[in-house]
Structures are given as structure tokens and as C-alpha cells.
Design a protein around this motif. Structure first.
Motif, PDB file in Angstrom:
ATOM      1  N   ARG A 124     -40.664 -62.986 -79.718  1.00 54.86           N
ATOM      2  CA  ARG A 124     -40.793 -62.166 -78.504  1.00 54.86           C
ATOM      3  C   ARG A 124     -39.659 -61.137 -78.404  1.00 54.86           C
ATOM      4  O   ARG A 124     -39.877 -60.006 -77.966  1.00 54.86           O
ATOM      5  CB  ARG A 124     -40.831 -63.051 -77.264  1.00 54.86           C
ATOM      6  CG  ARG A 124     -42.111 -63.872 -77.162  1.00 54.86           C
ATOM      7  CD  ARG A 124     -42.295 -64.516 -75.810  1.00 54.86           C
ATOM      8  NE  ARG A 124     -43.551 -65.230 -75.726  1.00 54.86           N
ATOM      9  CZ  ARG A 124     -44.731 -64.676 -75.462  1.00 54.86           C
ATOM     10  NH1 ARG A 124     -44.805 -63.366 -75.256  1.00 54.86           N
ATOM     11  NH2 ARG A 124     -45.822 -65.405 -75.405  1.00 54.86           N
ATOM     12  N   ALA A 148     -40.507 -58.397 -80.756  1.00 52.67           N
ATOM     13  CA  ALA A 148     -41.604 -57.589 -80.217  1.00 52.67           C
ATOM     14  C   ALA A 148     -41.105 -56.619 -79.148  1.00 52.67           C
ATOM     15  O   ALA A 148     -41.612 -55.495 -79.029  1.00 52.67           O
ATOM     16  CB  ALA A 148     -42.672 -58.508 -79.637  1.00 52.67           C
ATOM     17  N   ALA A 149     -40.099 -57.050 -78.375  1.00 54.08           N
ATOM     18  CA  ALA A 149     -39.560 -56.220 -77.293  1.00 54.08           C
ATOM     19  C   ALA A 149     -38.532 -55.212 -77.778  1.00 54.08           C
ATOM     20  O   ALA A 149     -38.138 -54.311 -77.031  1.00 54.08           O
ATOM     21  CB  ALA A 149     -38.941 -57.118 -76.225  1.00 54.08           C
ATOM     22  N   LYS A 159     -36.699 -52.188 -80.199  1.00 53.02           N
ATOM     23  CA  LYS A 159     -37.087 -50.824 -80.602  1.00 53.02           C
ATOM     24  C   LYS A 159     -37.193 -50.704 -82.124  1.00 53.02           C
ATOM     25  O   LYS A 159     -37.408 -49.609 -82.651  1.00 53.02           O
ATOM     26  CB  LYS A 159     -36.038 -49.819 -80.087  1.00 53.02           C
ATOM     27  CG  LYS A 159     -35.926 -49.766 -78.579  1.00 53.02           C
ATOM     28  CD  LYS A 159     -37.243 -49.349 -77.922  1.00 53.02           C
ATOM     29  CE  LYS A 159     -37.091 -49.270 -76.400  1.00 53.02           C
ATOM     30  NZ  LYS A 159     -38.382 -48.929 -75.751  1.00 53.02           N
ATOM     31  N   GLU A 213     -45.376 -53.468 -76.648  1.00 53.78           N
ATOM     32  CA  GLU A 213     -44.694 -54.767 -76.790  1.00 53.78           C
ATOM     33  C   GLU A 213     -45.667 -55.933 -76.939  1.00 53.78           C
ATOM     34  O   GLU A 213     -45.480 -56.799 -77.803  1.00 53.78           O
ATOM     35  CB  GLU A 213     -43.787 -55.014 -75.586  1.00 53.78           C
ATOM     36  CG  GLU A 213     -43.015 -56.323 -75.689  1.00 53.78           C
ATOM     37  CD  GLU A 213     -42.098 -56.561 -74.503  1.00 53.78           C
ATOM     38  OE1 GLU A 213     -41.788 -57.751 -74.239  1.00 53.78           O
ATOM     39  OE2 GLU A 213     -41.694 -55.578 -73.848  1.00 53.78           O
ATOM     40  N   ARG A 251     -47.379 -55.719 -80.302  1.00 55.07           N
ATOM     41  CA  ARG A 251     -46.413 -56.069 -81.360  1.00 55.07           C
ATOM     42  C   ARG A 251     -46.277 -57.583 -81.475  1.00 55.07           C
ATOM     43  O   ARG A 251     -46.251 -58.129 -82.577  1.00 55.07           O
ATOM     44  CB  ARG A 251     -45.039 -55.442 -81.045  1.00 55.07           C
ATOM     45  CG  ARG A 251     -44.941 -53.948 -81.310  1.00 55.07           C
ATOM     46  CD  ARG A 251     -43.684 -53.367 -80.662  1.00 55.07           C
ATOM     47  NE  ARG A 251     -42.453 -53.925 -81.215  1.00 55.07           N
ATOM     48  CZ  ARG A 251     -41.763 -53.382 -82.203  1.00 55.07           C
ATOM     49  NH1 ARG A 251     -42.176 -52.271 -82.777  1.00 55.07           N
ATOM     50  NH2 ARG A 251     -40.641 -53.946 -82.636  1.00 55.07           N
ATOM     51  N   TYR A 252     -46.205 -58.241 -80.322  1.00 57.33           N
ATOM     52  CA  TYR A 252     -46.063 -59.699 -80.328  1.00 57.33           C
ATOM     53  C   TYR A 252     -47.275 -60.367 -80.974  1.00 57.33           C
ATOM     54  O   TYR A 252     -47.128 -61.249 -81.831  1.00 57.33           O
ATOM     55  CB  TYR A 252     -45.887 -60.222 -78.902  1.00 57.33           C
ATOM     56  CG  TYR A 252     -46.035 -61.726 -78.826  1.00 57.33           C
ATOM     57  CD1 TYR A 252     -45.031 -62.567 -79.306  1.00 57.33           C
ATOM     58  CD2 TYR A 252     -47.195 -62.298 -78.309  1.00 57.33           C
ATOM     59  CE1 TYR A 252     -45.172 -63.951 -79.269  1.00 57.33           C
ATOM     60  CE2 TYR A 252     -47.348 -63.676 -78.277  1.00 57.33           C
ATOM     61  CZ  TYR A 252     -46.345 -64.488 -78.750  1.00 57.33           C
ATOM     62  OH  TYR A 252     -46.499 -65.854 -78.728  1.00 57.33           O
TER      63      TYR A 252
END
Length: 316
Positions: A15, A18-19, A21, A229, A232-233
Motif C-alpha cells: 500500500r 502504491a501511494a 510517487k 493509487e 496501482r495497489y
């Protein structure tokens, strides 16, 4: 710009990444990315034009449907397809991405195509009304022995080549054979799609998509996914599952090798016991550790009705 080893990440780290940059490469061999992007009707339209050699005007209607395949009775197998479509109100198409080796791929594709072919036929309707069904398998491994990245499989007379029915088709794209593809095949639109699906860097993605508005749409959706985000996760979680499965397969292969050797040893010990040999003699004759031979010997004596495979399973 390669991805870090996802297997090194736990949930919290996943996570956090994923968050972040950090630039994230998106690959369409990832099932989440493939399903998400190929459920876009505009994108899958471009892919079908290349796959089935269609003109844009040939596609009058394209519907992305529920990918769930239900068994007719409770005991029958159910499944979820990656992408399921209905073309021009009738022809059924399912597209599956498979990124790890499947020994039973042929049977799997038969199962899904047969299920699609028969679903929806009502009592009293003619078999003639059954719609054409196409199964498309995009494989990130070699399955067929014949060369070439693309294979179209039809029902034909084995001797004359006469087409038995065009309503049952299989299309197989083997991404691992792209590099060895030569000649005219490299100029086909489908070859460019295969290269885009197998691309592992943004540079490759931009190069392959340039000049084709359907493929540029794929590129744009991949970029959006890499910047969101939650997307991405979900992408990273699926990537972790891919790595875990590959690791499990490697472990299974190693166990298979050990099991093969053990199976051979158990068979030899069984034959020695039939001759009346002792543990010491068997160990000496086979040049094996006496402790191992004794375990096998005792199991064979304890379970005289078990075959070598069953004895072997006690030891693994």
C-alpha cells in the motif's frame, strides 16, 4: 524502470508503494491490467479487427458481457473468463490472458468454448441457431510445438481439409515466440498487438502503439492506471500473486524431481524385499543411507497392499 521484486513486500509495504510517487511500469501480462483494459469496448474492437481481419464497418455491435460461466447443475465446474464479448448480436468471443504455464490449457479452452456454445439454447430451438464461438488464448509461455506466435485452430476433415464447422474456433497467441517471428508475420497488425501486450517498458509501449489509435488508447489507459493509487495497489497485488505462483511452480517441479527419484528407490526396495533381503543388504546393494532404507523397508512391511506411489506419498 523495472519493478522491484514484489515478493519482498507485505501488505503495508504494498500500500505504501502504491501511494508513492515512484514510477510504476504496467504490463498487460498482469491479469488485473489485462482485464481492466481489455474490457474497454473501443480497445477490444481494435484487437478483434487485427485478430479476425475485420474492417471497422464489419463491427456493427460489440457488447462486453458478464464473464461468469455457470455450471448447469451444482456439481458442474464454474469459471470466470477474463473478457467475454458478443459481436454483432450473435458471435460469442472470450479472451483469456494466461501468464503461467498450464499443462491442461487445451482442455481448459475446450471447456469454456463448449460451455459458451451450448448456453442459452432453449427447448425447441434449432441447433442451427447456436452462435459461432471463438476462444482466444494469449499465453505467456510456449504450448504448441509448431513455430509462429499465432495459431488459428478449426474443425476440419483430417484427410481433405474440408471445414466441418466454422462455429467453433480457437485462436492462440504465444507471446514467447514473438522474438523468433520472421517475414510477413512481423508486418501484421496482430503482431504489433502481441508486442504491445508483451511489452515490459514504457519505451516499448510507446513504440508499439504509435500510429494506431486503438493501441494508443491502450497506452493512455495504462498510463492512467500507473498514476491512480487504488489501481496501482490492485496491479501490484496481482503482480505479487504472479510471482508467488511462479515460485510455487518451481517448488512443485523440485518436489517432482525428488519424488521421481524416491519412487524409483521405493520400487527397488520392494523388489529386494520380495527376494528376502535384509535392510543392511538392501542398503549395501543400493549404496543408500541405511536410515532411509529402513524407513522405506518398514513402510512396505507395514502396508503390504500399498503400491510404490502410495508408499512414496508417506515419505514426502
Amino acid at each position: 524502470m523495472g519493478n522491484k521484486d514484489i515478493t519482498d513486500f507485505n501488505e503495508a509495504q504494498l500500500r505504501k508503494r502504491a501511494a508513492s510517487k515512484e514510477e510504476l511500469n504496467i504490463c498487460l501480462t498482469n491479469n488485473y491490467a489485462f482485464q481492466k483494459i481489455f474490457k474497454n469496448e473501443e480497445i477490444v474492437k481494435g484487437f478483434l479487427i487485427a485478430l479476425l481481419h475485420l474492417k471497422e464497418t464489419d463491427i456493427e455491435e460489440l457488447e462486453v458481457t458478464d464473464p461468469f460461466v455457470e455450471g448447469e447443475v451444482k456439481e458442474e465446474k464454474e469459471g470466470i473468463l477474463d473478457v467475454k464479448l458478443i459481436l454483432n448480436g450473435g458471435k460469442k468471443i472470450n479472451i483469456e490472458m494466461q501468464n503461467t504455464y498450464q499443462e491442461d490449457w487445451a482442455e481448459r479452452s475446450l471447456f469454456y468454448n463448449c460451455r459458451m456454445f451450448t448456453e442459452g439454447l432453449k427447448k425447441g430451438e434449432s441447433y442451427y441457431e447456436l452462435p459461432p464461438c471463438i476462444h482466444v488464448g494469449i499465453l505467456d509461455f510456449n504450448y504448441l510445438k509448431s513455430p509462429g506466435f499465432y495459431h488459428r485452430i478449426l474443425l476440419k476433415d483430417d484427410t481433405t481439409g474440408e471445414l466441418y464447422s466454422s462455429k467453433f474456433q480457437f485462436h492462440v497467441i504465444e507471446l514467447s515466440k514473438i522474438a523468433t517471428t520472421k517475414g510477413k508475420a512481423r508486418k501484421q497488425d496482430l503482431y504489433k498487438w502481441a508486442k504491445l501486450i508483451s511489452a515490459s517498458t514504457w519505451e516499448e509501449i510507446r513504440e508499439e502503439s504509435e500510429g494506431n489509435h486503438y493501441m494508443e488508447k491502450v497506452r493512455d489507459e495504462m498510463i492512467k492506471m500507473s498514476q491512480d493509487e487504488s489501481e496501482r495497489y490492485l496491479y501490484l497485488r496481482e503482480q505479487m500473486a504472479i510471482r508467488d505462483k511462479a515460485s510455487q511452480l518451481r517448488s512443485a517441479e523440485n518436489i517432482g524431481i525428488r519424488k521421481g527419484e524416491l519412487l524409483k528407490l521405493v520400487t527397488l526396495v520392494q523388489r529386494k524385499i520380495e527376494k528376502g533381503d535384509t535392510v543392511d543388504k538392501i542398503a549395501d546393494d543400493l549404496l543408500e543411507d541405511q536410515e532411509i532404507i529402513e524407513k522405506i523397508y518398514n513402510l512396505i512391511r507395514k502396508y503390504p497392499d500399498k503400491d510404490e506411489k502410495e508408499i512414496c506419498n508417506f515419505l514426502i
